[in-house]
Design an enzyme around this catalytic site. Structure first.
Site, PDB file in Angstrom:
ATOM      1  CB  ALA A   1     -22.892 -38.732  28.775  1.00 16.28           C
TER       2      ALA A   1
ATOM      3  N   GLY B   1     -18.793 -42.372  28.698  1.00 10.84           N
ATOM      4  CA  GLY B   1     -18.651 -43.363  29.751  1.00 10.84           C
ATOM      5  C   GLY B   1     -17.424 -44.222  29.548  1.00 10.84           C
ATOM      6  N   GLY B   2     -17.344 -45.298  30.335  1.00 15.46           N
ATOM      7  CA  GLY B   2     -16.184 -46.173  30.266  1.00 15.46           C
ATOM      8  C   GLY B   2     -16.117 -46.988  28.991  1.00 15.46           C
ATOM      9  CG  MET B   3     -17.722 -50.373  28.464  1.00 11.28           C
ATOM     10  SD  MET B   3     -18.719 -51.882  28.457  1.00 11.28           S
ATOM     11  CE  MET B   3     -20.303 -51.265  28.966  1.00 11.28           C
ATOM     12  CB  ALA B   4     -20.325 -46.401  24.508  1.00  6.74           C
TER      13      ALA B   4
ATOM     14  CB  VAL C   1     -24.432 -41.043  24.724  1.00  7.84           C
ATOM     15  CG1 VAL C   1     -25.851 -40.800  24.196  1.00  7.84           C
ATOM     16  CG2 VAL C   1     -24.334 -42.420  25.350  1.00  7.84           C
TER      17      VAL C   1
ATOM     18  CE  LYS D   1     -24.542 -45.785  25.549  1.00  4.79           C
ATOM     19  NZ  LYS D   1     -24.865 -46.374  26.852  1.00  4.79           N
TER      20      LYS D   1
ATOM     21  CG  ASP E   1     -23.257 -51.706  34.433  1.00  4.63           C
ATOM     22  OD1 ASP E   1     -22.692 -51.009  33.561  1.00  4.63           O
ATOM     23  OD2 ASP E   1     -22.998 -51.635  35.633  1.00  4.63           O
TER      24      ASP E   1
END
Length: 668
Positions: free
Chosen positions: A25, A27-30, A32, A47, A146
């Protein structure tokens, strides 16, 4: 058609230990990835922070890596069955990364995308495990900051045959990651909102403050979404959504989904109070309330069924009702039980100890069978056979109704995202058969993994029934793999596994690769191709049978004869050279190369040195003329009087001759 961009990390080795296998996946910051720990031979999740989140050392965010490392060490000490374990941390090409436990399953966001909303039993079961994980973090001094469905992983049950979400194992990820990024912000970024706006607590919006009650608020919003299938607020801009949390109360779930028990409204309302002091003090206190609410719902549903039996002398076929299964403290795993004290169990609202109490045993008169016996005994003697017959028929009808309505059904297991082999194994354990629909391409789901199933997970299915699976063909556009140097059979298998068509091209001789090995492909390695593309594979024939001799330095006549004797074709080109005329000064292929009969061999032949101009020496004194000619490289022959005046020369003045040509002068 979507274009899949090649990920440079795929296949790379991090720290000489973690081999990146696939992307899970982004995401916005990292991002995986799945990886293999080659030292311990286990699958892990890696990650890696995006380059945009890992700042330049000269920027105000220069402390990011250090804070990220400190948070990772703290999270690694957080050991709990519902927390995604952290094994290692470091940096790769300047980007911080975490090595974590690989959880085989889906995110709660994926579950909600498929199911839209969950029944109360499933929603409370997931909330309990989620709060157990967050509560462990709160006891360790960590605040998640979060909490959202994307950070809640729903894995298959430890038994490997989970029938529904109630039996699944829930794990929470990304503890401390938002805090590490937020703590590295500059003063201008100090009010940056790191939590996702749909789940953000009001105090994070107004002053950026976060404590355990912030996570309680977010968990309450997640419970709201599981029950209703939507988040409380939406808007055109994230800031508009965030300020709605400050200005409005989260509505009760039953206002959107009719029939939900009032106790669920109370849970959501308690957790999402705008004032932090009005919420449970931390996730552990909220967990106690959720567990007691689940017990109360289960007990009430059980009592309602008993009343229906006792109110009717002749049982009728009951319609199914929504009931939340009671979970007794002794039935929970050790990590999910309510903490108890010597004085009793925790309070439902405050977490404080209550006085010990026990459920009162139902009086004999409340037993439905006792009531039935009393009513039969009170009936007139002549009606007893009729009543007994009616009871027997009613029992038979009830049993048949139960069997055809419920008893012959079981729950469909979750097979989506499993490999074909895993799905077949799990279906076999559940006593179900599988059939396969036409497979589909998918950019995210790997080839031969389950893309969809019918019936869906947790739906009813007849025992021994059949589930239809749709398998993924993988992405429909992929980078052309490099199979040069592989045996043809292995290269063909690799290409066909990716859905590419393989054809053989004309084999070629090669001095470096043995016969039968792939020499070249068309398209070239790394080129993006569609699934089904025809790939031409060129194989090596090994070394050619004729070895080219060394011809440099030979005359063109000798070189030509040597090549023709070997069955090769000379191709000559001439150029100026200081080498003698008609001498071979270069060749291609080089000597020692292997070629087949009839191949061309290119020869570079010297045209000899460039001509030079003979200067005029007539009318010069003989010694002076001789000196001029010799200074320009001409041998001089003097005739007659060496001390006289030059009266003629041969070759004549301005003649173009080869360097070193003798010049005769006549002196009188």
């Amino acid at each position: 058609m979507d274009t899949q961009v090649a990920d440079t990390l795929l296949g790379s080795l991090i720290e000489g230990r973690y081999r990146i296998r696939g992307r899970v996946a982004r995401g916005g910051m990292a991002t995986v990835y799945t990886a293999t720990d080659e030292r311990l031979e286990r699958t892990v999740a890696v990650k890696i922070i995006h380059p945009t989140q890992a700042p330049d050392p000269r920027s105000p965010l220069a402390g990011f890596v250090e804070r990220f490392t400190d948070e990772a060490k703290t999270i690694a000490r957080l050991t709990h069955p519902n927390v995604v374990a952290v094994y290692d941390q470091g940096t790769h090409q300047g980007l911080p990364y975490l090595v974590m436990e690989y959880v085989r399953g889906r995110t709660l966001r994926d579950v909600l995308a498929e199911r839209r909303r969950l029944n109360p039993d499933e929603a409370l079961a997931i909330t309990e495990q989620m709060l157990a994980a967050i509560g462990a973090a709160h006891r360790a001094g960590l605040v998640h900051r979060d909490v959202k469905p994307e950070n809640v992983l729903v894995a298959e049950a430890p038994t490997g045959g989970a029938a529904n979400l109630v039996d699944s194992v829930v794990k929470v990820a990304d503890f401390g990651l938002a805090r590490a990024v937020e703590a590295s912000g500059s003063e201008e970024q100090g009010n940056q909102l790191m939590a996702t706006v749909a789940y953000v607590a009001p105090e994070l919006v107004t002053d950026g403050h976060a404590d355990p009650r912030t996570d309680v608020y977010s968990a309450g919003v997640v419970l709201f979404e599981m029950l209703t299938g939507r988040v409380p607020y939406d808007g055109d801009r994230p800031v508009d959504v965030a300020w709605q949390h400050v200005d409005r109360d989260v509505p009760a779930p039953s206002t959107l989904v009719s029939g939900l028990p009032k106790v669920l409204d109370e849970l959501v309302t308690r957790a999402t109070r705008r004032e932090p002091g009005a919420r449970p003090t931390d996730a552990g206190a909220f967990l106690a309330e959720v567990q007691m609410a689940r017990e109360d719902l289960g007990s009430n549903a059980h009592t309602a069924v008993l009343r229906r039996i006792t109110d009717d002398v002749v049982p009728a076929v009951a319609q199914p009702t929504m009931a939340v299964a009671p979970i007794r403290p002794t039935e929970r795993p050790a990590w999910a039980r309510l903490p108890e004290t010597k004085t009793g169990r925790r309070s439902r609202t405050t977490g404080a100890p209550d006085r010990p109490h026990r459920r009162r045993a139902a009086p004999q008169g409340d037993n439905p069978w006792a009531r039935l016996r009393r009513q039969l005994a009170a009936a007139p003697p002549g009606r007893l056979p009729l009543i007994a017959a009616v009871v027997v028929v009613a029992l038979l009808l009830t049993g048949a109704g139960w069997w055809f309505g419920f008893g012959r059904y079981t729950t469909t297991p979750e097979l989506v995202s499993l490999t074909k082999a895993q799905a077949e194994s799990q279906a076999s354990r559940a006593g179900l058969s599988l059939t396969y629909a036409k497979p589909r391409y998918d950019a995210k789901v790997p080839r031969d993994s389950v893309l969809a199933q019918d019936p869906a997970s947790a739906d009813r299915i007849i025992r021994g029934g059949t589930i239809t699976l749709t398998l993924s063909l993988g992405p429909d556009r992929l980078p052309m793999p490099d199979v040069v140097g592989k045996e043809y059979e292995l290269a063909e298998a690799d290409l066909r596994h990716l859905g590419l068509e393989v054809v053989k091209g004309k084999a070629q001789y090669d001095d470096n690769l043995p016969a039968g090995v792939v020499l070249d492909t068309n398209p070239k390695p790394g080129t993006e191709v569609n699934v089904g593309t025809k790939v031409t594979v060129v194989l090596s024939r090994g070394r050619a049978p004729i070895t080219v001799p060394n011809l440099v330095g030979k005359s063109v006549t000798d070189a030509r004869g040597a090549l023709q004797q070997l069955g090769l074709v000379p191709v000559e080109t001439y150029r100026d050279s200081d080498r003698p005329k008609d001498e071979v000064i270069g060749q291609s292929p080089a000597d020692g190369s292997s070629v087949e009969k009839g191949a061309e061999v290119k020869l570079e032949v010297s045209k000899g040195p460039a001509p030079v101009v003979v200067p005029r020496v007539v009318d010069m004194p003989c010694p002076q003329g001789k000196q001029v000619l010799e200074s320009q490289g001409f041998p001089v022959v003097v005739q007659f009087n060496p001390n006289g005046v030059v009266r003629f020369q041969n070759p004549g003045e301005n003649s173009q001759v080869a360097p070193g040509t003798p010049v005769t002068i006549g002196c009188f």
